[in-house]
Design a protein around this motif. Sequence first.
Motif, mmCIF file in Angstrom:
data_model
loop_
_atom_site.group_PDB
_atom_site.id
_atom_site.type_symbol
_atom_site.label_atom_id
_atom_site.label_comp_id
_atom_site.label_asym_id
_atom_site.label_seq_id
_atom_site.Cartn_x
_atom_site.Cartn_y
_atom_site.Cartn_z
ATOM 1 N N VAL A 115 121.244 79.929 76.169
ATOM 2 C CA VAL A 115 121.965 80.733 75.179
ATOM 3 C C VAL A 115 123.423 80.802 75.616
ATOM 4 N N SER A 116 124.340 80.447 74.683
ATOM 5 C CA SER A 116 125.767 80.526 75.009
ATOM 6 C C SER A 116 126.538 81.119 73.835
ATOM 7 N N VAL A 117 127.770 81.525 74.122
ATOM 8 C CA VAL A 117 128.630 82.136 73.109
ATOM 9 C C VAL A 117 129.927 81.331 73.033
ATOM 10 N N PRO A 118 129.936 80.273 72.182
ATOM 11 C CA PRO A 118 131.138 79.431 72.100
ATOM 12 C C PRO A 118 132.315 80.093 71.372
ATOM 13 N N GLU A 119 132.017 81.032 70.473
ATOM 14 C CA GLU A 119 133.049 81.749 69.717
ATOM 15 C C GLU A 119 132.673 83.230 69.691
ATOM 16 N N PRO A 120 133.647 84.130 69.421
ATOM 17 C CA PRO A 120 133.355 85.574 69.418
ATOM 18 C C PRO A 120 132.275 86.001 68.423
ATOM 19 N N ARG A 121 132.077 85.245 67.335
ATOM 20 C CA ARG A 121 131.093 85.644 66.333
ATOM 21 C C ARG A 121 129.977 84.610 66.163
ATOM 22 N N LEU A 122 129.733 83.808 67.225
ATOM 23 C CA LEU A 122 128.717 82.755 67.148
ATOM 24 C C LEU A 122 127.920 82.687 68.442
ATOM 25 N N ILE A 123 126.593 82.624 68.295
ATOM 26 C CA ILE A 123 125.714 82.408 69.446
ATOM 27 C C ILE A 123 125.065 81.041 69.246
ATOM 28 N N SER A 124 125.055 80.250 70.297
ATOM 29 C CA SER A 124 124.445 78.933 70.244
ATOM 30 C C SER A 124 123.216 78.936 71.154
ATOM 31 N N VAL A 125 122.081 78.464 70.612
ATOM 32 C CA VAL A 125 120.834 78.400 71.384
ATOM 33 C C VAL A 125 120.423 76.931 71.478
ATOM 34 N N GLN A 126 120.512 76.376 72.685
ATOM 35 C CA GLN A 126 120.135 74.984 72.923
ATOM 36 C C GLN A 126 118.692 74.974 73.425
ATOM 37 N N VAL A 127 117.752 74.588 72.544
ATOM 38 C CA VAL A 127 116.329 74.574 72.904
ATOM 39 C C VAL A 127 116.041 73.314 73.714
ATOM 40 N N TRP A 128 115.363 73.483 74.861
ATOM 41 C CA TRP A 128 115.126 72.353 75.753
ATOM 42 C C TRP A 128 114.067 71.406 75.217
ATOM 43 N N ASP A 129 112.989 71.943 74.659
ATOM 44 C CA ASP A 129 111.871 71.137 74.178
ATOM 45 C C ASP A 129 111.929 71.069 72.649
ATOM 46 N N ARG A 130 112.076 69.858 72.118
ATOM 47 C CA ARG A 130 112.206 69.676 70.667
ATOM 48 C C ARG A 130 111.055 70.347 69.912
ATOM 49 N N GLY A 131 109.855 70.340 70.483
ATOM 50 C CA GLY A 131 108.690 70.928 69.835
ATOM 51 C C GLY A 131 108.744 72.454 69.756
ATOM 52 N N MET A 132 109.642 73.071 70.505
ATOM 53 C CA MET A 132 109.739 74.537 70.534
ATOM 54 C C MET A 132 110.783 75.093 69.570
ATOM 55 N N VAL A 133 111.563 74.219 68.918
ATOM 56 C CA VAL A 133 112.653 74.676 68.049
ATOM 57 C C VAL A 133 112.137 75.635 66.971
ATOM 58 N N GLY A 134 111.036 75.277 66.317
ATOM 59 C CA GLY A 134 110.463 76.124 65.263
ATOM 60 C C GLY A 134 110.023 77.485 65.787
ATOM 61 N N ALA A 135 109.407 77.492 66.968
ATOM 62 C CA ALA A 135 108.932 78.753 67.557
ATOM 63 C C ALA A 135 110.101 79.656 67.920
ATOM 64 N N VAL A 136 111.185 79.068 68.458
ATOM 65 C CA VAL A 136 112.371 79.852 68.823
ATOM 66 C C VAL A 136 113.016 80.423 67.560
ATOM 67 N N GLU A 137 113.133 79.584 66.534
ATOM 68 C CA GLU A 137 113.713 80.016 65.261
ATOM 69 C C GLU A 137 112.907 81.181 64.666
ATOM 70 N N LYS A 138 111.582 81.044 64.681
ATOM 71 C CA LYS A 138 110.688 82.093 64.160
ATOM 72 C C LYS A 138 110.841 83.390 64.959
ATOM 73 N N ALA A 139 110.913 83.274 66.286
ATOM 74 C CA ALA A 139 111.047 84.454 67.146
ATOM 75 C C ALA A 139 112.354 85.195 66.840
ATOM 76 N N ILE A 140 113.434 84.448 66.616
ATOM 77 C CA ILE A 140 114.735 85.072 66.299
ATOM 78 C C ILE A 140 114.650 85.780 64.944
#
Length: 186
Positions: free
Chosen positions: A58-83
Motif C-alpha cells: 500500500v502506497s500513497v503516490p498523491e495526497p488524495r490517492l492510495i495505490s494498492v499493488q497486489v502481489w498475487d494476480r489471483g488475489m486482486v478480486g479478493a482485495v477489491e472486495k475486501a476494500i
Amino acid sequence: MTTSFDLSEVKRRMDGALAALKHELGGLRTGRASAALLEPVQVDAYGSHLPISQVATVSVPEPRLISVQVWDRGMVGAVEKAIMNSNLGLNPQTEGQVIRLRIPEMTQDRRKELVKVAHKYAEAARVAVRHVRRDGLDLLKKAEKDGGISQDEEKRFADQVQKATDGMILEVDRILAGKEKEIMQV
C-alpha cells in the motif's frame, strides 16, 4: 490449587483494548490519503483472513490517492472486495494488479459516515473492556471459592476492577469525542 488475582493484568488487557481503538481510529483519515486507512481491512486469502499488508503493498503516490499493488494476480478480486466491504466509502479502480483508491472530497454526509464508523470502533472497544471486566470478576469469584482470597478481598478487588472499567470507558469516550471533532472540522 489457589487462584491468585492480579489487578495489573486486568488493567493491562484494558489498555490493550484502548490501544486497538487508537490504532483503528488512526486509520480514519479526514480527506487525506494515508496507508493507515487500509490497515483494518481484512482480505479473505488462502483460506484465512489476512491484513491487506500481507497480500499487497500500500502506497500513497498523491495526497488524495492510495495505490494498492497486489502481489498475487489471483488475489486482486479478493482485495477489491475486501476494500468495498470495509465501510470506508472507497471505490476501487483496478488496472491489472494495481488498485487505485481516490479519496473523495469530504462532504458533510461523508463526515457523518466516518463518525458512524468511529462510533462502531469505540463500541467495540467498550465491549472489549467489559469482557476484560467480566473475566476479572470471574477470576475473583473463583479465587474466593478456592479459598485464595477472603470475601472482603473479593469485594475490594471487584470494586477496583469496576473503577478501572469506568475509567477506561471514560477514556474511550474522550478519544471518540476528539476524533469526532477532528472528522467534523471543515
